[in-house]
Design an enzyme around this catalytic site. Structure first.
Site, PDB file in Angstrom:
ATOM      1  N   ASP A   7       0.814  -1.211   0.000  1.00 16.95           N
ATOM      2  CA  ASP A   7       0.000   0.000   0.000  1.00 16.95           C
ATOM      3  C   ASP A   7       0.846   1.258   0.000  1.00 16.95           C
ATOM      4  OD1 ASP A   7      -2.727  -0.181  -0.323  1.00 16.95           O
ATOM      5  OD2 ASP A   7      -3.187   0.596   1.662  1.00 16.95           O
ATOM      6  N   ASP A  45     -10.790  -5.003  11.498  1.00 16.12           N
ATOM      7  CA  ASP A  45     -10.834  -6.420  11.812  1.00 16.12           C
ATOM      8  C   ASP A  45     -11.978  -6.745  12.770  1.00 16.12           C
ATOM      9  OD1 ASP A  45      -9.655  -4.930  13.785  1.00 16.12           O
ATOM     10  OD2 ASP A  45      -7.840  -6.133  13.945  1.00 16.12           O
TER      11      ASP A  45
END
Length: 798
Positions: A155, A500
């Protein structure tokens, strides 16, 4: 020490047993309830004491002033928090898996395929050498390589990551055969070569099957280590700028790319075109497109791109995601996960979470962030309800579940997708992706229960990954998700920096359950922050992300009312999400002793009053129970004390700042920024400690290992201020005297607070990074001066 053990890591697929032999085999996965009658009795006693204290406060509230009221409010929160934690620990459960059973029931070519995701975001904070070690350990697992594909998400769009992966793959060609030939247990090179004594035959080859030439092994071992040294040197030269990097040829796509402004870059580094079971897994580099005007949703956005890219390329029914600092520690890790998936009803195994275990942990857990005891207790407790929360790494997922398909009717939905080619509002306008989604849903993966001998296990793989690169570029565009449900209903969920926890909760809200898997040795090992500021930055980010979930439409309360999240699981998520809010009553309770000493008041009964026994019994029982668990799970008294004091320190630093930053974001005063945690590779740590120049400097580093460090961050102002106020209260009491309303309890409580903040006491006299900066001391002194005078003014008004 790295070890080589053929008996634990060598896998032999049979799958040719008759029906009678299969019935005699143990199940793939067993649920084993954990008895905790004594713990329940102790917890109920603690709860009774907490309630008794609250009743005592209420009955005598009118007889006391504000300290009594604030103590009552704080203790009410502590009781509520304890009640939620009691629900979490009430019905513990263990899962036991039997990988050898799977190997005997399933043929090699029948095991499900797995797509493995590795995420990295900043080449400066996450060393490339760490990333490639994670990749090498994944590619070397004991599982048919033609059933595996490894995708690395960069990223940060750094050509150094691609450069490192290309050279790491060349090393993998010799490293992976070496690992499988000699049954190497730890297959991350930097850990395996961390101790030269690992080559000794008495420690290294005990239990190895068959004949081997140890002299030959020594030569191969030496060659492996030398080649790894060359690989590391190449990467370090590029990272350090010693060798200029030329963005041309294979790296031309990076020439005009910036971290947050670039087109998608997807490179197939290695493709197992022939599906050769003796070759290596696919290896693909992915850097999604980013534009400044388009939100990229941090890690959740990267995970969704990996899901789509892998969907059009390999489309495995199961997906594993790990952070770049989390290598495979047990080569059978995928077999353990498959036992959980295939040995349980699919609704009971939506995802399989491995605990976070750390290889760089410091002795006695000085920063209280290793979570050994917490996972043992809370992890088993969650397993007894709807399952462990998703921890963001070391987790296996069912692709069907990530696509938001209920496992009961996924086949029907898949057929609908095959018919409706114009359906783009859910998954986007990629025809290749829509086809892969439909095939994922219609192809079965069935094998659970001891007596079930059906092995209908299949997966959809494209034969030529290179032909699918164009389709992969399409689904990696930054605008691909516009007008779709990615991030809302499909894939990793947006709306929180703790994507998450949110994603796991949405899976549980579908009425599904998760599995915790704790093999020995641990499946994965990662890095834990080894300094005060780094650890606090990480905790602050978590707190802010959890509050984003709590105060949003994704709240677990709504998931219980409108979805299928069980009530007890809702309480678990609520307990986790309010973690940061505990900072306010903790800070209030910590400052009460000093306030009472300064103002000549009290918030505790006198020593000669019977009610004091309630407070004393509750304090002793709660702490002794916690200490018992630390001893039970192999932790020392010092580790218990470190975790206790760090809970207080975190409450006044990272938790408090996480709570404060959340409303500022809601009001538009500031923006919540995803802060990548600084990670230091083991190679770097060891090299820095061995280049100090003198034995004295080395010894000094060892002595200071785990010592609290400071910087000029505002995080350290509140605890330093609190410490000054406590010391000022004790000092004024000795100087002025005349504290007839203050009892022994207040003095002991004030002394207890000072002991809990002992790292800051040391920081007052420390030097360099071990000392509190002068700017922080000046700010804290000013704030404490104001606090003391406000307390005295309040006393006069009272």
């Amino acid at each position: 020490m790295a070890t080589t053990r053929r008996s634990n890591s060598e896998v032999e697929f049979h799958g040719d047993h008759d029906h009678h032999e299969l019935l005699l085999l143990p199940p793939l996965c067993e649920k084993i309830p954990v008895k905790n009658t004594l713990n329940k009795a102790i917890n109920l006693t603690t709860l009774l004491l907490l309630i008794s204290i609250l009743l005592y406060r209420l009955l005598h509230l009118s007889e006391h002033g504000y300290p009594w009221l604030f103590a009552f409010l704080s203790e009410s929160w502590f009781t509520f928090d304890f009640l939620l934690s009691l629900n979490t620990k009430w019905t513990p459960l263990d899962f036991k898996t039997h990988p050898q059973t799977l190997l005997q029931r399933v043929k090699r070519d029948e095991v499900p395929a797995v797509d493995m995701f590795v995420t990295t975001a900043d080449v400066g904070l996450e060393p490339p050498i760490m990333t490639i070690n994670t990749v090498l350990s994944l590619m070397a697992v004991e599982y048919p390589p033609h059933k595996l594909a490894c995708y690395v998400s960069d990223d940060g769009c750094s050509p150094i990551i691609l450069y490192s992966l290309i050279h790491a793959f060349q090393y993998a060609r010799i490293w992976i055969p070496f690992c499988k030939k000699y049954g190497i247990q730890v297959r991350a090179p930097f850990r395996y070569f961390s101790n030269d004594d690992a080559v000794l035959p008495t420690a290294q080859h005990r239990g190895v099957k068959g004949n081997y030439n140890f002299a030959q092994f020594q030569r191969e071992w030496k060659n492996m280590k030398e080649e790894y040294g060359k690989l590391k040197e190449k990467i370090e030269k590029v990272v350090n700028g010693t060798v200029p990097f030329d963005c041309s040829g294979e790296y031309a796509d990076f020439a005009y790319a910036h971290k947050n402004d670039h087109s998608s870059i997807i490179k197939v580094i290695w493709e197992n075109k022939e599906n050769d079971p003796n070759s290596l897994p696919h290896l693909v580099y992915v850097s999604r497109e980013k534009r400044p005007a388009t939100p990229h949703h941090y890690k959740a956005g990267a995970m969704n791109v990996l899901t789509r890219v892998s969907g059009v390329m390999t489309n495995a029914p199961f997906m594993l995601n790990v952070d770049c600092d989390m290598f495979v520690n047990n080569p059978n890790v995928i077999l353990y996960a498959m036992c959980s998936f295939l040995g349980l009803n699919p609704r009971d195994s939506a995802f399989v979470q491995f605990p976070q275990v750390f290889y760089n942990e410091l002795k006695d857990d000085p920063f209280g962030n290793q979570m050994v005891v917490s996972f043992e207790i809370i992890g088993r407790g969650m397993a007894g309800i709807q399952g462990l929360v998703y921890a963001g790494t070391g987790c296996f997922h069912r692709r069907k579940v990530i696509y938001n398909f209920d496992l009961d009717n996924a086949d029907i939905k898949g057929k609908e997708l095959l018919v409706d080619e114009n359906e783009t509002t859910t998954f986007g306008n990629s025809k290749e992706l829509m086809e892969s989604v439909a095939k994922t849903c219609t192809e079965p993966v069935v094998l659970y229960g001891k007596n079930n001998i059906d092995t209908i296990i299949s997966s959809h793989h494209h034969q030529d990954l290179s032909t699918m690169v164009q389709a992969a570029h399409q689904v990696a565009r930054c605008d691909y998700e516009h007008g779709t449900t990615w991030g809302a209903k499909v894939g990793w969920k947006y709306g929180s920096m703790t994507e998450d926890v949110l994603t796991g909760m949405q899976i549980h809200a579908m009425g599904l359950k998760s599995v915790s898997c704790m093999p020995n040795p641990p499946g994965f090992m990662g890095i834990v922050p080894t300094s005060g500021p780094t650890s606090m930055t990480q905790v602050k980010r978590w707190v802010t992300g959890l509050l984003q979930i709590l105060f949003s439409r994704n709240s677990p309360i709504f998931a219980t009312l409108h979805s299928k999240l069980q009530f007890r699981q809702c309480l678990i998520y609520t307990w986790i999400l309010i973690w940061g809010l505990r900072s306010i009553p903790t800070l209030c309770y910590a400052i009460l002793p000093a306030y009472c000493i300064i103002t000549n008041s009290s918030y505790l009964p006198k020593v000669n009053e019977p009610a004091m026994l309630l407070f004393l019994a509750q304090f002793v029982i709660e702490n002794m129970e916690t200490y018992h668990f630390y001893r039970k799970y192999g932790q020392s008294f010092i580790a218990w004390w470190n975790n206790l004091k760090m809970a207080k320190i975190n409450a006044t630093t990272s938790l408090l700042f996480g709570v404060v930053s959340f409303p500022l974001k809601l009001l538009g005063i500031s923006e919540i920024v995803f802060e990548v945690t600084q990670k230091e590779s083991d190679d770097k740590t060891r090299s820095s400690s061995t280049t100090q120049g003198t034995e004295n400097s080395k010894d000094k580093e060892v002595v200071n290992a785990g010592r609290f460090t400071f910087d000029d961050s505002a995080l350290f102002v509140p605890p330093t201020t609190l410490l000054f106020v406590e010391v000022a209260g004790l000092g004024l009491s000795m100087w002025e005297g005349g504290r007839d309303e203050v009892g022994l309890g207040e003095y002991l409580a004030s002394f207890w607070v000072v002991m809990c903040f002992w790292p800051f006491v040391r920081g007052l006299f420390g030097k360099g990074k071990y000392g509190i900066p002068l700017s922080t001391l000046l700010k804290s002194f000013c704030f404490s001066f104001i606090c003391v005078h406000l307390c005295r003014y309040a006393s006069v008004l009272g």
